[in-house]
Design an enzyme around this catalytic site. Sequence first.
Site, PDB file in Angstrom:
ATOM      1  N   GLN A 172       7.619  14.061 -10.955  1.00 44.68           N
ATOM      2  CA  GLN A 172       8.164  14.161  -9.589  1.00 44.68           C
ATOM      3  C   GLN A 172       9.599  13.669  -9.482  1.00 44.68           C
ATOM      4  O   GLN A 172      10.296  13.986  -8.532  1.00 44.68           O
ATOM      5  CB  GLN A 172       7.297  13.370  -8.600  1.00 44.68           C
ATOM      6  CG  GLN A 172       5.914  13.955  -8.407  1.00 44.68           C
ATOM      7  CD  GLN A 172       5.148  13.158  -7.373  1.00 44.68           C
ATOM      8  OE1 GLN A 172       4.532  12.164  -7.676  1.00 44.68           O
ATOM      9  NE2 GLN A 172       5.213  13.595  -6.120  1.00 44.68           N
ATOM     10  N   HIS A 191      -5.086  12.493  -8.118  1.00 44.13           N
ATOM     11  CA  HIS A 191      -3.929  13.251  -7.609  1.00 44.13           C
ATOM     12  C   HIS A 191      -2.735  13.087  -8.556  1.00 44.13           C
ATOM     13  O   HIS A 191      -2.087  14.072  -8.930  1.00 44.13           O
ATOM     14  CB  HIS A 191      -3.585  12.754  -6.202  1.00 44.13           C
ATOM     15  CG  HIS A 191      -2.354  13.369  -5.612  1.00 44.13           C
ATOM     16  ND1 HIS A 191      -2.380  14.236  -4.546  1.00 44.13           N
ATOM     17  CD2 HIS A 191      -1.044  13.250  -5.956  1.00 44.13           C
ATOM     18  CE1 HIS A 191      -1.144  14.621  -4.265  1.00 44.13           C
ATOM     19  NE2 HIS A 191      -0.308  14.030  -5.105  1.00 44.13           N
ATOM     20  N   GLU A 192      -2.469  11.841  -8.959  1.00 49.91           N
ATOM     21  CA  GLU A 192      -1.304  11.576  -9.822  1.00 49.91           C
ATOM     22  C   GLU A 192      -1.505  12.161 -11.210  1.00 49.91           C
ATOM     23  O   GLU A 192      -0.571  12.683 -11.825  1.00 49.91           O
ATOM     24  CB  GLU A 192      -1.012  10.078  -9.901  1.00 49.91           C
ATOM     25  CG  GLU A 192      -0.681   9.419  -8.564  1.00 49.91           C
ATOM     26  CD  GLU A 192       0.401  10.150  -7.787  1.00 49.91           C
ATOM     27  OE1 GLU A 192       1.316  10.740  -8.385  1.00 49.91           O
ATOM     28  OE2 GLU A 192       0.316  10.137  -6.536  1.00 49.91           O
TER      29      GLU A 192
HETATM   30 NI    NI Z   1       1.766  14.078  -5.379  1.00 53.86          NI
END
Ligand code: NI
Length: 162
Positions: free
Chosen positions: A49, A130-131
Amino acid sequence: MLDIYTIGADVLRGQAAPIDKFDDELAAFVETMFVTMKQGKGVGLAAPQVGVPQRLFVIQIDGDKPRVFINPEIVETSVELASFEEGCLSIPGVYADLDRPAEVRVQAWNERGRRFVLGAEGFLARVVQHELDHLNGVLFTDRLPERSRDRLLKQYEKRMRA
Ligand code: NI
């Protein structure tokens, strides 16, 4: 603080590479990840990210300690599912309920190269999953039924244009 890449960026869609050097540079990167995550008011942030395709994410949820996961692997998942609302710093401003396993056991290393195994349940189990998806190029919207995904992404695009 680092820039957060948003949906559409290639770095969010690749397989992140394992980390093999546990040095000061890595520790400094982890610190910056936490700063960036808090700035974005997120509870989790994965290295892809911030444009770094490596297998690392950080988590800090309310009332819990900061947690670092390097080269994480889910070694066990519950059959039982739980529903939580998810959002993502890479798709800001939109949220959706999603079912995933209620509990997971995850093996990972910390920034000093120490291995640990964590049994996670509740919201922590959710954020871990999620990660970890981010390290495999998966966004939470990919896991929604097609119609809800389309609706959410349209909502996101509208937000971005506003
Ligand atoms: Ni995320």
